[in-house]
Design a protein around this motif. Sequence first.
Motif, PDB file in Angstrom:
ATOM      1  N   MET A  31       0.857  -1.186   0.000  1.00 52.16           N
ATOM      2  CA  MET A  31       0.000   0.000   0.000  1.00 52.16           C
ATOM      3  C   MET A  31       0.893   1.236   0.000  1.00 52.16           C
ATOM      4  O   MET A  31       1.817   1.334   0.813  1.00 52.16           O
ATOM      5  N   ALA A  33       0.657   5.260   0.410  1.00 54.74           N
ATOM      6  CA  ALA A  33      -0.109   6.459   0.724  1.00 54.74           C
ATOM      7  C   ALA A  33       0.608   7.669   0.158  1.00 54.74           C
ATOM      8  O   ALA A  33       1.831   7.770   0.244  1.00 54.74           O
ATOM      9  N   LEU A  63      -3.170   4.820  -2.509  1.00 54.87           N
ATOM     10  CA  LEU A  63      -4.103   5.685  -1.804  1.00 54.87           C
ATOM     11  C   LEU A  63      -3.924   7.124  -2.261  1.00 54.87           C
ATOM     12  O   LEU A  63      -2.796   7.632  -2.327  1.00 54.87           O
ATOM     13  N   ALA A  86      -7.438   3.400  -4.334  1.00 47.90           N
ATOM     14  CA  ALA A  86      -8.447   3.622  -3.301  1.00 47.90           C
ATOM     15  C   ALA A  86      -8.530   5.115  -3.032  1.00 47.90           C
ATOM     16  O   ALA A  86      -7.585   5.711  -2.501  1.00 47.90           O
ATOM     17  N   ILE A  90      -6.624  10.221   3.920  1.00 45.13           N
ATOM     18  CA  ILE A  90      -6.214   9.393   5.061  1.00 45.13           C
ATOM     19  C   ILE A  90      -6.505  10.063   6.397  1.00 45.13           C
ATOM     20  O   ILE A  90      -6.535   9.402   7.431  1.00 45.13           O
ATOM     21  N   VAL A  94      -8.631   5.039   6.281  1.00 44.19           N
ATOM     22  CA  VAL A  94      -8.100   4.322   5.117  1.00 44.19           C
ATOM     23  C   VAL A  94      -9.254   3.678   4.378  1.00 44.19           C
ATOM     24  O   VAL A  94      -9.933   2.795   4.917  1.00 44.19           O
ATOM     25  N   TYR A  96      -9.876   1.362   2.326  1.00 42.94           N
ATOM     26  CA  TYR A  96      -9.552   0.061   1.727  1.00 42.94           C
ATOM     27  C   TYR A  96      -9.598  -0.962   2.847  1.00 42.94           C
ATOM     28  O   TYR A  96      -9.004  -0.738   3.913  1.00 42.94           O
TER      29      TYR A  96
END
Length: 350
Positions: A31, A33, A63, A86, A90, A94, A96
């Motif tokens: 993942m 971000a 993200l 996604a 944040i 999150v 997801y």
Amino acid sequence: MITDNQEYMSELRTWSKKYQDWKAFKDSSIMVAGATGMIGSCLIDAVMLLNKEADLNCRIVALGRNAKKAQGRFGSYWDDANFTFAEGDINAGVNYDGHVDYILHAASNTHPLAYSKFPISTITTNVIGTNNLLSYAAEHGVKRVLFMSSVEVYGENRGDVDKFKEDYLGYLDCNTLRAGYPESKRTGEALCQAYIKEKGLDVVIARLSRSFGPTMLKSDSKALSQFIKKGIAKEDIVLKSAGTQQYSYIYSVDAVAAIFFTLVHGKCGEAYNVAGSKCDTTLKNLAETIADAVGTKVVFELPDAEEASGYSTATKALLDIDKISQLGFVADTELRDALKATMRILKEEQ
């Protein structure tokens, strides 16, 4: 689209062969971000390239706050089975709910105008957003989180060291607008330590020096980014100070290499300085290097009040990279070569 740029792909390909044993990420999921930022997008490009050329089979969960912007940036991967976007902030959580093996937290405002125009989101992303990602990691059994921190956590050099080691603590005046970024990065690091202790989470920290490269955003207002934009346009480089400040820098492709290396080899709870071994310089020399490369000159101009309010007051912020070097990582790209590659690639993308 930058993923169609052959020189950019060649830079990533060269790096992937030079720096990293990729077995740890085979058939895993990561993942990211801050997916559309300078570092986040480069991280994703590197993995997707290796999926294609080295059968890595690593799934990316990207993200970000804007799906339209992300689709424009990641159009070549958008329908790939190993890429998921996604959408969400944040700071709100999150968005997801699936499992991932690793989280790379690159979400943050990272340049002066953003600090001065959006001071609240600068702080909340580094604190509330970080807490949300760490909480997600603890609840979903994530193997390891890497928090991208900054040279800014060291504050101002007190004049007692030449370079900052990871245990150095410099001066920060918390009662200023500009302090929001370094103070919140410090708090983000403290949150990492709290989750290690209380939740048993595995977290490692990379403290990045000032970064640049072909994935830098058009909105980036850092001095070096402005120099690069002027260089691409073959205009005089505008220096908004005497240029005597000494800083460490790192090419974004090398930064990505360091991040993956630290994710694999770093010790839980430890912070590692990330800077190019050949990229320490003064702001004036940086400007002159770019001007010389494109045949222009350096001129001096005072910043306006809003822009100046976002500037760092640090006059010497050099990173000691012995700790990560002892693990086996050295980013040795020459500063001039990295700057010229950045300008060539970005010029093609205009």
